[in-house]
Structure formats: structure tokens, C-alpha cells
Design a protein around this motif. Structure first.
Motif, PDB file in Angstrom:
ATOM      1  N   HIS A 122       0.795  -1.222   0.000  1.00 48.41           N
ATOM      2  CA  HIS A 122       0.000   0.000   0.000  1.00 48.41           C
ATOM      3  C   HIS A 122       0.830   1.276   0.000  1.00 48.41           C
ATOM      4  N   ARG A 175       0.288   6.474   0.789  1.00 53.26           N
ATOM      5  CA  ARG A 175      -0.168   5.212   1.387  1.00 53.26           C
ATOM      6  C   ARG A 175      -1.674   5.086   1.216  1.00 53.26           C
ATOM      7  N   THR A 176      -2.090   3.897   0.800  1.00 49.70           N
ATOM      8  CA  THR A 176      -3.507   3.583   0.691  1.00 49.70           C
ATOM      9  C   THR A 176      -3.989   2.966   1.992  1.00 49.70           C
ATOM     10  N   MET A 177      -5.050   3.511   2.530  1.00 52.09           N
ATOM     11  CA  MET A 177      -5.617   3.021   3.785  1.00 52.09           C
ATOM     12  C   MET A 177      -7.036   2.548   3.524  1.00 52.09           C
ATOM     13  N   ARG A 182      -6.618   7.476   0.488  1.00 46.50           N
ATOM     14  CA  ARG A 182      -5.179   7.575   0.218  1.00 46.50           C
ATOM     15  C   ARG A 182      -4.633   8.841   0.867  1.00 46.50           C
ATOM     16  N   SER A 227     -10.449  10.653  -0.202  1.00 47.46           N
ATOM     17  CA  SER A 227     -11.310   9.538   0.148  1.00 47.46           C
ATOM     18  C   SER A 227     -12.560   9.568  -0.719  1.00 47.46           C
TER      19      SER A 227
END
Length: 239
Positions: A122, A175-177, A182, A227
């Protein structure tokens, strides 16, 4: 309108872009914009751009991106940007040249090389280096009254600060959460070097001295959170 010595504000622009994937490892994006401003002595402005993206190994996320661009911007051009939605209305403000000199477009040349790679699952880390050269940098001055156009009615003035060159570098962490969010942090450092002042410099030194910069090192940090709310397809962007 007395301050608008050019007497006319007719503007038109057209542009074309294309993406060409030469092979699985190499992709090229290219295009150009042509704009015409009848209040400039040199009325036609051309802004081409080429970007090449190389992925040496299709099994690896490493990408190398090279961008070469030339951009020409007319003073006051932001008054004529077409709206993304709704009706196209006439400009809300008027503007004139800060001095008796003619309007000069800003010309900007830039070369940038960037590398980015996905780490773990990610996280994406990128690094870039760039060099740029600007001639007749456009400056905008608000709050200065001129005959028949007091500052409080929204009239403003534009001019040129001169020429400069700059080079710098930047690094990006993304970073992708979860599935729809992101977060990104971007840091850029640049060193500028002024190469010459314009004909407007002496007047700008009196009415707006802060726009006349000196050689300096600039640091920039930008954090963003993007988001998408899935049920409603609503996009939220915080910068």
C-alpha cells in the motif's frame, strides 16, 4: 475602462492531447495548447508538453517518468478560464498593465525526471529532480488605484518581475488506507537564481516591493488526504 489602453479583450484557445503505448514497457503522452490573446503584441501562445513513462520490468512497479514542457501564459489569463460547470459569464474583474510597457507573456521551460516504486502493498515512494527557466514572470498587484478605476471596484494590475532559473528536487510518500482512502505527503526544495529584471521593476519596487524576489532557497511541504464515500460516490479531498 480608461486604464485598459489595449482596448480589446478577445481570447480563444484550443488544445489536443494523446497517449501512445509503444510497448508494455514504454508509454508516451504528448500534446499542445494554442491560445490567442488580442491584447498582446505577440498574440499567439503555444504550450507543448511531452511525458515518457518507462517501466523497465513489467513484473516490477518501478517507473521512470521524464517530462519536457514549454508553457506560455498571458497576464490576466485566469480571467478567461472556462468554467467546469454552468454558464460562461464575462470576466468579473478588469485589469491593466502596471506600467506604460506592453503586456508580456510569461514563458516557462521545465525538464523533470521522476522515479517511483510501490513498496509492500500500500506504500508508494517517489523521487524527482527538475530544472526550470522562466522569462518575464507575471506578477499581479491588487489594491492599487489607477485613474477612473479605484481599487475597491475590483480592478487590478499585472506586470513582469523579470527572468529567473531554478533547480530542485522532491520526494513523495503515498499510502492507501482501506479500499477508498489515500494519504500523501510531498516535500519539495528548490533554489532560484534571478537572471535579470524587467522594465516594470522600478515601478513595482514602489507599489509592491515584495514581488521582486532575490536568489533564495524554497521549501514546500504538502499533505493531502483523498477519500471516496462508496455508497454515494462522493469524493473528499483535504489538502
Amino acid at each position: 475602462l480608461t486604464a485598459m489602453r489595449d482596448g480589446s479583450r478577445n481570447v480563444g484557445a484550443m488544445y489536443a492531447m494523446d497517449n501512445w503505448r509503444i510497448n508494455p514497457e514504454l508509454e508516451v503522452s504528448y500534446g499542445a495548447k494554442y491560445a490567442r490573446y488580442d491584447y498582446l503584441e505577440d498574440r499567439g501562445l503555444v504550450s507543448p508538453r511531452v511525458t515518457m513513462i518507462l517501466q523497465p520490468d513489467t513484473n516490477d512497479s518501478l517507473k521512470v517518468r521524464t517530462t519536457v514542457m514549454h508553457r506560455e501564459v498571458a497576464p490576466g489569463a485566469e480571467e478567461f478560464i472556462p468554467p467546469s460547470v454552468g454558464m460562461w459569464l464575462p470576466p468579473e474583474r478588469t485589469f491593466s498593465q502596471v506600467s506604460r510597457a506592453s503586456f508580456l507573456p510569461e514563458r516557462h521551460d521545465q525538464i523533470e525526471i521522476a522515479v517511483d516504486r510501490r513498496w509492500a502493498e500500500h506504500v508508494v515512494v517517489g523521487f524527482r529532480a527538475f530544472t526550470e527557466r522562466v522569462e518575464d514572470q507575471v506578477v499581479t498587484v491588487f489594491g492599487v488605484s489607477v485613474p477612473d478605476a479605484p481599487a475597491e471596484i475590483g480592478h487590478y494590475q499585472v506586470g513582469s518581475a523579470g527572468d529567473f532559473a531554478a533547480h530542485g528536487w522532491g520526494v513523495t510518500f503515498s499510502r492507501t488506507m482501506g479500499e477508498n482512502t489515500r494519504a500523501t505527503v510531498d516535500y519539495t526544495q528548490a533554489q532560484s537564481r534571478w537572471r535579470g529584471r524587467s522594465n516594470d521593476s522600478s515601478l513595482l519596487e514602489v507599489v509592491a516591493p515584495s514581488v521582486l524576489r532575490t536568489d533564495e532557497r524554497i521549501h514546500d511541504v504538502t499533505a493531502s488526504l483523498e477519500s471516496i464515500v462508496a455508497p454515494s460516490a462522493t469524493r473528499l479531498l483535504v489538502v
